[in-house]
Design a protein around this motif. Structure first.
Motif, mmCIF file in Angstrom:
data_model
loop_
_atom_site.group_PDB
_atom_site.id
_atom_site.type_symbol
_atom_site.label_atom_id
_atom_site.label_comp_id
_atom_site.label_asym_id
_atom_site.label_seq_id
_atom_site.Cartn_x
_atom_site.Cartn_y
_atom_site.Cartn_z
ATOM 1 N N TYR A 64 42.291 47.096 74.908
ATOM 2 C CA TYR A 64 43.305 46.292 74.222
ATOM 3 C C TYR A 64 42.943 45.945 72.781
ATOM 4 C CZ TYR A 64 45.132 46.166 78.917
ATOM 5 O OH TYR A 64 45.621 46.547 80.130
ATOM 6 N N SER A 76 35.559 37.652 71.904
ATOM 7 C CA SER A 76 35.846 37.847 73.338
ATOM 8 C C SER A 76 34.592 38.226 74.109
ATOM 9 C CB SER A 76 36.869 38.960 73.533
ATOM 10 O OG SER A 76 37.902 38.861 72.609
ATOM 11 N N TYR A 96 48.090 40.963 65.798
ATOM 12 C CA TYR A 96 47.525 39.832 65.045
ATOM 13 C C TYR A 96 47.923 39.956 63.577
ATOM 14 C CZ TYR A 96 44.088 36.259 63.695
ATOM 15 O OH TYR A 96 43.491 35.128 63.225
ATOM 16 N N THR A 120 39.879 34.958 75.724
ATOM 17 C CA THR A 120 40.889 35.719 74.988
ATOM 18 C C THR A 120 41.900 36.212 76.005
ATOM 19 O OG1 THR A 120 39.211 36.474 73.444
ATOM 20 C CG2 THR A 120 41.304 37.656 73.430
ATOM 21 N N VAL A 138 50.250 45.276 74.034
ATOM 22 C CA VAL A 138 49.956 43.874 73.724
ATOM 23 C C VAL A 138 51.121 43.300 72.924
ATOM 24 C CG1 VAL A 138 48.365 42.300 72.574
ATOM 25 C CG2 VAL A 138 47.484 44.382 73.665
ATOM 26 N N VAL A 176 45.639 38.228 76.554
ATOM 27 C CA VAL A 176 46.705 39.019 75.938
ATOM 28 C C VAL A 176 47.890 39.084 76.898
ATOM 29 C CG1 VAL A 176 45.320 40.437 74.376
ATOM 30 C CG2 VAL A 176 45.654 41.192 76.738
ATOM 31 N N LEU A 193 51.009 41.299 78.076
ATOM 32 C CA LEU A 193 51.311 42.729 78.054
ATOM 33 C C LEU A 193 52.721 42.989 78.558
ATOM 34 C CD1 LEU A 193 48.035 44.012 79.780
ATOM 35 C CD2 LEU A 193 48.491 43.933 77.319
ATOM 36 N N LEU A 251 49.101 36.941 72.209
ATOM 37 C CA LEU A 251 47.671 36.688 72.368
ATOM 38 C C LEU A 251 47.376 35.202 72.270
ATOM 39 C CD1 LEU A 251 46.259 36.048 69.300
ATOM 40 C CD2 LEU A 251 46.991 38.418 69.012
ATOM 41 N N ILE A 261 49.918 38.493 81.908
ATOM 42 C CA ILE A 261 48.896 37.966 81.012
ATOM 43 C C ILE A 261 47.533 38.240 81.636
ATOM 44 C CG2 ILE A 261 47.901 35.843 80.054
ATOM 45 C CD1 ILE A 261 50.786 34.765 79.890
ATOM 46 N N PHE A 301 45.501 44.351 70.063
ATOM 47 C CA PHE A 301 45.233 42.980 69.604
ATOM 48 C C PHE A 301 45.246 42.929 68.076
ATOM 49 C CE2 PHE A 301 42.566 39.517 68.209
ATOM 50 C CZ PHE A 301 42.773 38.490 69.120
ATOM 51 N N ILE A 337 40.702 39.121 78.426
ATOM 52 C CA ILE A 337 39.849 40.205 77.945
ATOM 53 C C ILE A 337 38.415 39.978 78.434
ATOM 54 C CG2 ILE A 337 38.875 41.302 75.878
ATOM 55 C CD1 ILE A 337 41.867 41.871 76.317
ATOM 56 N N TYR A 390 38.286 39.289 67.287
ATOM 57 C CA TYR A 390 38.378 39.868 68.642
ATOM 58 C C TYR A 390 37.000 39.963 69.297
ATOM 59 C CZ TYR A 390 40.003 43.076 72.342
ATOM 60 O OH TYR A 390 40.310 43.648 73.544
#
Ligand code: ZN
Length: 467
Positions: free
Chosen positions: A297, A330, A305, A337, A346, A339, A341, A349, A286, A301, A289, A327
């Motif tokens: 990303y 961020s 989403y 924010t 991604v 994400v 991985l 989130l 994790i 994202f 951002i 986004y």
């Protein structure tokens, strides 16, 4: 084999002929390297013969052992029973040749800190892989193999790795490729040398192999009668749940979960395993951002989403532009924010913002009398791709988001959630969130073709810092 002068000082008895001990007379790790636990696996046996010709040790002690001499001469896996199952700590010995051999080997290897046991797989097209438990993970970056399987100690004990681990030392096995493949010898040589650089017995920098994929052994299949494979399986071939693996007598045998298969072979007795099933442990990380990784990303994202919120239970449709606007939050230093991985993709989130930056003015009005909007962190979105749910990733995202809010000096975290009884309600209550009594938030949703109202309650948590 030529006789090599070795120092037997640490051993009381020697019946095994091919032990080659190199002692530096300097402090350092004591490492033993084994080949020929299985007599027909050439990699370890030949690699050791080659290495000892001009091995120079600089620290500690290294001992090379070619183990099952009789089986090697007969080019068999074993003479009477599988030596690789004879290292159980409290095995009551009968009197097989291999059991006696294991007894001797135990006396020897127990004097070392680390035991590296070199094997070959009996499966064609198999790439090298490592079998070890967590205690050996910090050695793995010296091993040129991507795949690592753990949990043999629990489900398939009895090898040298199991024995070393059981006496609080470190044991690991490396499968160096197909047992008839001569390339596996050179692979094993390079592997042993690089490993001994890592353990500092050889004073040179080792080559790092950091990319790893981790698997957990989950099932060992021992036939009831006579097992025949439905087809040949490569090691680590992926199986879907309920995929046919073979036939045991008249019964079909299926994969009991989404798995990878190892060491699959026909077996006509009930003393040996026909295959192993393992599951992949995803390597999820994790990250937050920031301006440096914002672009990297962004697409990921937006994609997940839209994907997650278009599905049950949300059914909300967003355009790329709408999600990009979210986004873009961020970019504010007051936003968190996160994400999740998998490799670099991604898959989850979490978003949290300063409440005063929220675009919903009605919502801010509703809370103005309860919280200082500039000192309140608002838990906005949280989402994990369906196939990654149930692994604790959502939980990790939630906890990390709280930690960031705390570190950034917010006094309160608040959020909207469904009424009492919902999953997230019980989850957040465990994290000390409280219900803001008598306050309900009503907003329009973006549900497909439905003009729906979304009624939520407010949860909040006071944070430890008093800024
Ligand atoms: Zn083997």
């Amino acid at each position: 084999m030529s006789n090599i002068k070795i120092n037997y000082k640490s051993f009381n008895f020697i019946k095994i002929e091919n032990i080659f001990l190199f002692s530096s007379n300097k402090p350092g790790k004591k490492v033993c390297v084994l080949g020929g636990i299985h007599g027909n696996e050439i990699a370890g046996i030949e690699a050791i013969k080659n290495i000892i010709k001009n091995f120079k040790i600089e620290n500690g002690e290294v001992c090379f052992i070619i183990c099952n001499e009789k089986a090697i001469q007969e080019n068999k896996r074993y003479i009477e029973e599988d030596l690789n199952r004879c290292f159980l700590k409290n095995k009551s010995y009968t009197n097989s040749y291999e059991e006696n051999l294991a007894k001797e080997l135990k006396e020897i290897i127990s004097q070392f800190d680390i035991c590296l046991d070199i094997h070959n797989s009996t499966t064609k097209n198999t790439e090298p892989f490592v079998i070890c438990e967590k205690n050996a993970y910090n050695l793995l970056d010296s091993i040129n193999a991507e795949k690592v399987v753990s949990n043999f100690d629990n489900l398939e004990p009895g090898g040298t790795d199991y024995y070393m681990n059981s006496i609080n030392k470190i044991g690991l096995c490396v499968e160096c490729g197909y047992f008839k493949d001569k390339k596996s010898i050179l692979f094993a040589e390079n592997l042993i040398i690089n490993f001994l650089k890592k353990t500092n017995n050889i004073k040179l920098n080792y080559i790092k192999y950091t990319k790893k994929k981790y698997f957990l052994l989950n099932e060992v299949y021992i036939p009831k009668t006579d097992f025949k494979l439905y087809k040949q399986f490569n090691d680590f071939e992926e199986l879907k749940k309920n995929q046919i693996i073979g036939k045991d007598g008249n019964n079909l045998v299926y994969s009991s979960f989404n798995s990878v298969i190892l060491f699959a072979k026909d077996i006509n007795n009930n003393t040996q395993e026909a295959f192993l099933l393992a599951k992949k442990i995803d390597n999820i990380k994790i990250i937050r951002i920031d301006k440096d990784n914002y672009e990297i990303y962004k697409d990921g994202f937006i994609k997940i989403y839209k994907e997650i919120f278009s599905q049950a239970p949300y059914y909300e449709i967003f355009s790329d532009e709408e999600v990009e606007k979210i986004y873009q939050l961020s970019k504010l230093e007051t936003t968190v924010t996160l994400v999740a991985l998998d490799d670099d993709n991604v898959i989850g989130l979490a978003l949290g913002i300063k409440l005063s930056t929220h675009i919903d003015t009605d919502f801010k009005l509703l809370l103005k009398n309860h919280f200082n909007l500039d000192k309140t962190f608002y838990n906005a979105e949280l989402a994990v791709l369906a196939k990654y749910r149930g692994q604790g990733i959502g939980n990790e995202l939630i906890k990390k988001r709280i930690k960031f809010a705390e570190k950034m000096g917010y006094n309160i975290i608040c959020m909207r959630t469904k009424e009492e009884g919902s999953m997230s309600m019980s989850l957040y209550k465990k994290l000390d969130f409280k219900l803001l009594n008598g306050v309900k938030s009503i907003s329009k949703t973006k549900k497909i073709n439905i003009d729906d109202e979304d009624i939520r309650v407010i949860l909040y948590k006071r944070l430890a810092n008093k800024t």
